[in-house]
Motif scaffolding. Structure first.
Motif, PDB file in Angstrom:
ATOM      1  N   UNK A  94       0.859  -1.686  -0.041  1.00 28.24           N
ATOM      2  CA  UNK A  94       0.160  -0.011  -0.105  1.00 28.24           C
ATOM      3  C   UNK A  94       0.756   1.678   0.153  1.00 28.24           C
ATOM      4  N   UNK A  95       1.675   1.209   0.960  1.00 25.05           N
ATOM      5  CA  UNK A  95       2.824   2.719   1.066  1.00 25.05           C
ATOM      6  C   UNK A  95       3.175   2.703  -0.783  1.00 25.05           C
ATOM      7  N   UNK A  96       3.620   1.694  -1.674  1.00 26.21           N
ATOM      8  CA  UNK A  96       4.449   1.815  -2.132  1.00 26.21           C
ATOM      9  C   UNK A  96       5.413   2.457  -2.320  1.00 26.21           C
ATOM     10  N   UNK A  97       6.037   2.092  -1.183  1.00 24.56           N
ATOM     11  CA  UNK A  97       7.641   2.726  -1.368  1.00 24.56           C
ATOM     12  C   UNK A  97       7.753   4.100  -0.829  1.00 24.56           C
ATOM     13  N   UNK A  98       6.871   5.035  -0.596  1.00 24.36           N
ATOM     14  CA  UNK A  98       6.758   6.024   0.229  1.00 24.36           C
ATOM     15  C   UNK A  98       6.571   5.618   2.194  1.00 24.36           C
ATOM     16  N   UNK A  99       6.052   4.594   2.329  1.00 15.63           N
ATOM     17  CA  UNK A  99       6.136   3.877   3.392  1.00 15.63           C
ATOM     18  C   UNK A  99       6.288   2.356   3.381  1.00 15.63           C
ATOM     19  N   UNK A 100       6.615   2.202   4.010  1.00 20.01           N
ATOM     20  CA  UNK A 100       6.850   0.344   4.696  1.00 20.01           C
ATOM     21  C   UNK A 100       6.225  -0.248   5.752  1.00 20.01           C
ATOM     22  N   UNK A 101       5.678  -1.906   5.639  1.00 22.09           N
ATOM     23  CA  UNK A 101       5.284  -2.305   6.160  1.00 22.09           C
ATOM     24  C   UNK A 101       5.861  -2.228   7.952  1.00 22.09           C
ATOM     25  N   UNK A 102       7.162  -2.248   7.598  1.00 20.18           N
ATOM     26  CA  UNK A 102       7.684  -2.231   9.027  1.00 20.18           C
ATOM     27  C   UNK A 102       9.440  -2.190   8.747  1.00 20.18           C
ATOM     28  N   UNK A 103      10.246  -1.580   9.715  1.00 24.36           N
ATOM     29  CA  UNK A 103      11.613  -1.720  10.387  1.00 24.36           C
ATOM     30  C   UNK A 103      11.611  -1.192  11.107  1.00 24.36           C
ATOM     31  N   UNK A 104      13.082  -1.615  11.806  1.00 27.68           N
ATOM     32  CA  UNK A 104      13.464  -1.258  13.256  1.00 27.68           C
ATOM     33  C   UNK A 104      14.777  -1.898  13.778  1.00 27.68           C
ATOM     34  N   UNK A 105      14.889  -1.747  15.324  1.00 24.93           N
ATOM     35  CA  UNK A 105      16.280  -2.893  15.175  1.00 24.93           C
ATOM     36  C   UNK A 105      15.627  -4.793  15.858  1.00 24.93           C
ATOM     37  N   UNK A 106      14.113  -4.801  15.467  1.00 22.85           N
ATOM     38  CA  UNK A 106      14.284  -6.037  15.150  1.00 22.85           C
ATOM     39  C   UNK A 106      15.249  -7.518  14.499  1.00 22.85           C
ATOM     40  N   UNK A 107      16.031  -8.202  15.264  1.00 30.38           N
ATOM     41  CA  UNK A 107      16.421  -8.979  14.747  1.00 30.38           C
ATOM     42  C   UNK A 107      18.225  -8.703  14.910  1.00 30.38           C
ATOM     43  N   UNK A 108      18.149  -7.577  15.888  1.00 34.42           N
ATOM     44  CA  UNK A 108      19.755  -6.952  15.797  1.00 34.42           C
ATOM     45  C   UNK A 108      20.086  -5.902  17.244  1.00 34.42           C
ATOM     46  N   UNK A 109      18.889  -6.393  18.097  1.00 38.11           N
ATOM     47  CA  UNK A 109      18.890  -5.871  19.037  1.00 38.11           C
ATOM     48  C   UNK A 109      18.526  -7.044  20.429  1.00 38.11           C
ATOM     49  N   UNK A 110      18.830  -7.157  21.603  1.00 38.47           N
ATOM     50  CA  UNK A 110      17.927  -8.073  22.620  1.00 38.47           C
ATOM     51  C   UNK A 110      17.027  -8.409  22.747  1.00 38.47           C
ATOM     52  N   UNK A 111      16.097  -7.396  22.788  1.00 38.96           N
ATOM     53  CA  UNK A 111      15.037  -7.014  23.376  1.00 38.96           C
ATOM     54  C   UNK A 111      14.267  -8.458  22.712  1.00 38.96           C
ATOM     55  N   UNK A 112      13.875  -8.131  20.761  1.00 37.51           N
ATOM     56  CA  UNK A 112      13.549  -9.056  20.354  1.00 37.51           C
ATOM     57  C   UNK A 112      13.954 -10.414  20.491  1.00 37.51           C
ATOM     58  N   UNK A 113      15.104 -10.505  20.454  1.00 37.56           N
ATOM     59  CA  UNK A 113      15.985 -11.977  20.459  1.00 37.56           C
ATOM     60  C   UNK A 113      15.313 -12.540  22.293  1.00 37.56           C
ATOM     61  N   UNK A 114      15.136 -11.554  22.525  1.00 44.17           N
ATOM     62  CA  UNK A 114      14.984 -12.425  24.107  1.00 44.17           C
ATOM     63  C   UNK A 114      13.515 -12.588  23.741  1.00 44.17           C
ATOM     64  N   UNK A 115      13.051 -12.163  23.575  1.00 45.73           N
ATOM     65  CA  UNK A 115      11.496 -12.250  24.205  1.00 45.73           C
ATOM     66  C   UNK A 115      10.735 -13.656  22.248  1.00 45.73           C
ATOM     67  N   UNK A 116      11.810 -13.430  21.670  1.00 50.66           N
ATOM     68  CA  UNK A 116      11.391 -14.447  20.675  1.00 50.66           C
ATOM     69  C   UNK A 116      12.113 -15.888  20.808  1.00 50.66           C
ATOM     70  N   UNK A 117      13.158 -15.693  21.852  1.00 49.24           N
ATOM     71  CA  UNK A 117      13.671 -17.624  22.661  1.00 49.24           C
ATOM     72  C   UNK A 117      12.457 -17.470  24.203  1.00 49.24           C
ATOM     73  N   UNK A 118      11.898 -16.184  24.412  1.00 50.28           N
ATOM     74  CA  UNK A 118      10.902 -16.962  25.631  1.00 50.28           C
ATOM     75  C   UNK A 118       9.631 -17.587  24.424  1.00 50.28           C
ATOM     76  N   UNK A 119       8.715 -16.645  24.044  1.00 56.29           N
ATOM     77  CA  UNK A 119       8.156 -17.633  23.326  1.00 56.29           C
ATOM     78  C   UNK A 119       8.153 -19.268  22.899  1.00 56.29           C
TER      79      UNK A 119
END
Lengths: 311, 303, 429
Positions: free
Chosen positions: C189-214
């Motif tokens: 929908x964003x067609x290049x103006x915006x995207x669905x998702x981008x962040x430090x997900x995958x790079x930061x400890x919070x995302x990894x820890x929560x993923x592992x806990x799941x």
């Protein structure tokens, strides 16, 4: 070549004219060097020796160092990141130093004379060097080489799609080389100062002899400039090997993406402070001293054949 | 302008050899070339300046607009970042400017005196162990600061000098910036030795040769040293971070970092504003200092 | 003038310089005091907003304790650790130190920190859940009290959702596959103006820890060893590559450009993605920067896995001359209503439930949303304390994430490399 020979002959002749008594001036020399000796003793030598000692220890800063022999040095052989750092650093040194020096010399010659508004131009060209190490540069560089930066806007104008340059492992180092070259102000100023020192009589004499501008540049200016060119080569190489701030700021201290901008001193700093492994960092520092020392020694050896001193 | 000293107008040689027409063509060409040179220089200057201009523009925008709007053009000029930044920290920004100024001036004086003395010895005097000492001097600038700063901190902490400007200034008084020693050595070696030998025959001691013969000829090198010391010390972050702890002793680089934080967000507006403020003294020093580079020739060229 | 005389003069000149320099140096010891006056040194990291709050808290504390003077120092995050390590090496650790969770055990196990268990009478710990006490304890000894905590979450830009004509999903029922499909749809929908998702997900400890806990794992175990399995980490990296290849995120190099930047430059804050991942306490800073309405969403499938990360601790120096005064200050900082009124949620959402209740009505709407989000979570067990040298976790993780995102390494190899390197770092600690 021949010009250098002429100048050499000239100065040898003049030296023969004057009585040149060879005597040592030990006492005077040591007096002149007194502040430096004091600095060496109190400020430089002790910390240097301490870091040499740390390189044989495990030292995490929070506990006293513990002697571990050569472990830090043998560890280097299997340290893949060290090799990555060496690759990045050598590329940077070999590409940025020549580019920077040629640009600096060229602009110094252009800005040396005859252009109206010289002071302004010189200051403008020096300005990047002033902000080159500031904390703002990371953001500024993204404004130029980011996905939506200036470069890509220009490319888009010509219909070329561009990706982020700073954040791509295959181009990130090039943007830092550009940054290094962009801050060519320091060697330029040194060249400018050196150009000022060339006696006008030499140039006038050559002009009377009908030498054109290009010829005057190559046969008078360049040979007389060689001590300073040499200085710039030696110190830009040393400086490039130690290049830290810009990579640190632009990569946020990581040397990323994927270690593509992991400069040697950045790796060393990370080892010492972020990983709290000052022993290994000190060992890395001394390896760097050996590498830079080797380059500098080669430079001094080679200098005999191309640097002209008037003394 | 003194710049013209180097290329004095030579009215006397041309006309006798060249025809009028050739002369006119030559001057037209010269004007064209001058114009071309200006165009090229201005173009190059614009490329060089874009990031600087962007920073100035950013400092005149509200923080939340800075990264939403990439253009250089401003809708309206908002000076509030300057007001906010000046008083946002525990002390007014003038305190940090003053502290930086103290450190910088001390460093410049130190480097000028101590490095020129050492350079004279290395360039002109013949003494035992000269090559070894020279090599040691060079090695001392090859070791990265990050591994010597901890032992340095030990020493200064023992002496209760941490949190004073001494650890920042004293090393300069003791010629530890080997960069400048080497720079001056190279400059002195470019000065014909006959000059000081003549003085020596007249019975001058080393101190007088140094002070009265060489120093005046070294003005460009001294100006370079002063300018570089100013700029490098002014922007040096790491040593100032380690050695200064009390906010009232903070210098400009430390103060500017105090606007930054990755986890809770950087206040970019005030940060850019104060970065611009901190650039002004350096830029002024360079503008004025490079006149000294120019004045250098008047002395050298006049001889 | 004889040579000897000249030498003597030079030497005494140098000595004179040294004396002059010493004379103007500040030789007062930070902790010395006459007639019972106590001076404590204190240090923290943060920007000028935090500086203003903290100075106000110090003033309030000094009013309440006229015999104690606090000497503050502050710096930015990365410089902070360089300086603290150097000071600690020279036995100059400040009396009161703001501490990050990933460094806590590194400092605690070296005997650098003050044992707060022995000073328990100085603290009012009634408002703390046991998990909060545990998170500040290393090997059963309490070293640190958290001024606040945060939980890792997705943040949705509801403005962009509206623009795309996409409904905000129900975050109690969605799955990771839903997330992949949703973010892809948003990007289209964003067609290049915006995207669905981008962040430090995958790079930061919070995302990894929560993923592992799941996945029913944790990154570290209670003994301070790396406990995550290679498969689970590989799955995490694999999901990251799917996000990139799927078009949920911008192209790899653009995604990379958003790493390691301050909050206000993140893609979410500049309204270029519809979803980002952050700590819930960062919500108000993000809304200020983006200017759009934002909403916190739980990680898919995270019920019973969420955890609270103490966002910053207060610790004392083990070498302080005034342990009681240090304890009084820390207590004031984390438990007093006065301090809470001054900093609200700037150092995270208070863990002390009494304090949290006290400030709740004073918070902005956005901050209240962040607190409500946290109150509504079904928390799992507390996350084990990061072992010594665990601070290397983030640099190592993001390096492997970069290699995965740029296709230099497979998720499986990256997982093996990451766990190996992290294990080495910790063994070295």
């Amino acid at each position: 070549m021949s010009a250098l020979g002429e100048l050499r002959a000239l100065s040898r002749r003049s030296r023969r004219d004057g009585p040149r008594v060879r005597h040592r001036d030990n006492r005077a020399a040591y007096l002149f060097l007194l502040p430096w000796f004091a600095g060496l003793l109190f400020v430089t030598a002790v910390p240097m020796l301490a870091s040499l000692y740390f390189s044989f220890t495990k030292f995490n800063l929070l506990q006293p160092p513990r002697f571990i022999g050569l472990d830090n040095f043998t560890r280097m052989f299997h340290d893949e990141r060290l090799w990555a750092a060496l690759r990045v650093t050598f590329t940077y040194v070999l590409v940025s130093v020549p580019l920077q020096l040629v640009l600096a010399l060229l602009l110094a010659v252009v800005l040396d004379r005859g252009v109206r508004g010289l002071a302004i131009y010189r200051s403008v060209f020096y300005l990047p060097s002033l902000i080159g190490g500031s904390a703002a540069i990371a953001v500024l560089w993204k404004q130029i080489f980011g996905a939506e930066g200036l470069v890509n806007h220009v490319l888009a104008f010509f219909g070329v799609p561009g990706e982020s340059w700073v954040a791509n492992p295959s181009t990130a180092l090039s943007t830092l080389i550009t940054l290094g070259v962009w801050t060519f102000g320091a060697p330029m100023v040194i060249f400018l100062a050196a150009l000022r020192q060339i006696p006008v009589e030499y140039l006038e004499a050559a002009e009377m002899d009908g030498a054109g501008r290009v010829r005057r540049f190559w046969s008078i200016v360049v040979p007389l400039l060689t001590p300073i060119i040499f200085f710039n080569v030696v110190l830009q190489i040393i400086g490039a090997f130690q290049s830290f701030t810009q990579a640190y700021i632009v990569s946020g201290g990581t040397g990323g993406p994927a270690d593509s901008t992991l400069f040697y001193t950045l790796y060393l700093y990370t080892s010492g402070f972020a990983n709290l492994d000052m022993g290994y960092a000190s060992a890395l520092a001394w390896l760097l001293v050996v590498i830079i020392g080797a380059f500098t020694a080669v430079n001094f050896w080679a200098a005999k054949s191309w640097v002209f001193y008037d003394d | 302008m003194t710049t013209e000293l180097r290329t004095p107008p030579r009215v006397s040689e041309g006309p006798s050899r060249r025809s009028d027409r050739a002369l006119r063509r030559a001057s037209g060409e010269a004007r064209g070339r001058r114009l071309l040179r200006h165009v090229l220089l201005i173009l190059a200057a614009m490329v060089m300046l874009y990031p600087v201009l962007w920073m100035v523009a950013a400092s005149l925008r509200p923080t939340d607009e800075i990264f939403r709007d990439p253009s250089l053009l401003l809708d309206d000029i908002d000076l509030s970042n300057y007001a906010d930044g000046w008083s946002a920290l525990s002390h007014p920004f003038s305190v940090y400017l003053l502290n930086s100024m103290i450190v910088v001036i001390g460093s410049i004086l130190g480097n000028l005196v101590s490095c020129s003395l050492a350079a004279y010895a290395f360039a002109r005097l013949d003494f035992r162990g000269k090559r070894v000492w020279f090599a040691i001097m060079l090695v001392s600038i090859m070791l990265p600061v990050h591994v010597v700063i901890v032992p340095q901190y030990f020493i200064y902490s023992e002496l209760h000098w941490v949190n004073t400007f001494i650890p920042l200034i004293l090393p300069k008084l003791l010629a530890t910036d080997a960069f400048f020693i080497f720079l001056m050595v190279q400059f002195i070696r470019g000065i014909p030795r006959q000059l000081d030998e003549a003085a020596r025959i007249d019975g001058c001691g080393h101190l007088r040769i140094f002070a009265q013969v060489l120093l005046p000829l070294m003005v460009p090198a001294l100006a370079t040293t002063a300018i570089f010391t100013f700029i490098w010390v002014w922007s040096d972050f790491f040593t100032q971070l380690i050695f200064l702890t009390k906010p009232e002793k903070y210098t400009v680089p430390l103060a500017i970092r105090a606007f930054m934080d990755v986890s809770s967000g950087t206040n970019w507006g005030p940060m850019f504003a104060m970065s611009v403020v901190s650039l002004i003294p350096v830029f002024l020093v360079f503008l004025l200092g490079q006149r000294f580079l120019v004045r250098g020739i008047a002395t050298t060229g006049g001889k | 003038m004889t040579a000897r005389f000249r030498r003597t003069v030079a030497a005494s000149a140098l000595a004179a310089v040294a004396v002059m320099l010493t004379a103007c140096s500040d030789t007062t010891d930070s902790t010395s005091g006459e007639d019972g006056a106590i001076t404590l040194t204190m240090t923290w990291w943060g920007n000028d907003t935090r500086l203003e709050n903290t100075l106000a808290i110090i003033d309030a504390f000094e009013q309440a304790h006229p015999d104690i003077t606090i000497e503050p120092t502050y710096s930015d995050y990365s410089g902070y650790w360089d300086k603290l390590a150097t000071q600690t090496a020279a036995d100059d650790t400040p009396d009161i130190v703001q501490m990050d969770e990933i460094y806590l055990s590194t400092y605690a196990r070296q005997g650098v920190l003050l044992d707060l268990s022995a000073l328990e009478d100085q603290f009012d710990l009634s408002g703390y859940p046991q998990s909060a006490i545990d998170s500040g304890s290393v090997d059963g000894t309490l070293y640190a009290l958290a001024s606040g905590a945060a939980s890792y979450a997705f943040v949705a830009n509801t403005g962009l959702f509206q623009q795309a004509g996409v409904e905000i999903p129900d975050d109690t029922t969605w799955t990771w596959d839903d997330f992949l499909a949703l973010t892809k749809q948003l990007s289209e929908k964003g067609g290049g103006d915006y995207y669905g998702f981008a962040s430090s997900f995958g790079y930061d400890e919070g995302s990894l820890r929560l993923w592992l806990r799941e996945q029913g794992e944790t990154l570290f175990d209670a003994d301070g060893q790396v406990a995550a399995s290679e498969d689970a980490v590989a799955g995490f990296f694999d999901y990251l590559t799917q996000l990139v290849e799927n078009g949920s995120t911008p192209p790899a190099s653009t995604l990379q450009e958003g790493q390691g930047v301050g909050l206000s430059e993140t893609f979410l804050a500049t309204n270029r993605v519809a979803i980002g991942s952050f700590w819930n306490s960062q919500l108000s800073a993000l809304s200020d920067a983006s200017g759009s309405p934002l909403q916190l969403l739980r990680f898919p499938e995270s019920q019973g896995s969420d955890y609270l990360k103490p966002s910053s601790f207060w610790v004392g120096s083990g070498r302080t001359d005034h342990p009681e005064a240090v304890a009084q200050f820390i207590d004031f900082m984390v438990n007093s209503e006065e301090a809470a009124d001054l900093q609200l949620t700037e150092r995270g959402i208070p863990l002390n439930e009494n304090v949290r209740a006290h400030i709740a009505p004073k918070l902005s709407e956005v901050d209240q949303a962040a607190v409500e989000y946290m109150d509504g979570l079904e928390l799992g067990d507390a996350e084990p304390v990061t072992p010594p040298n665990g601070s290397q976790l983030v640099p190592i993780l993001s390096r492997y994430a970069e290699q995965v995102v740029f296709g230099q390494t497979s998720p499986q190899d990256a997982a093996a490399g990451f766990l190996g390197e992290l294990g080495d770092a910790i063994a070295n600690g």
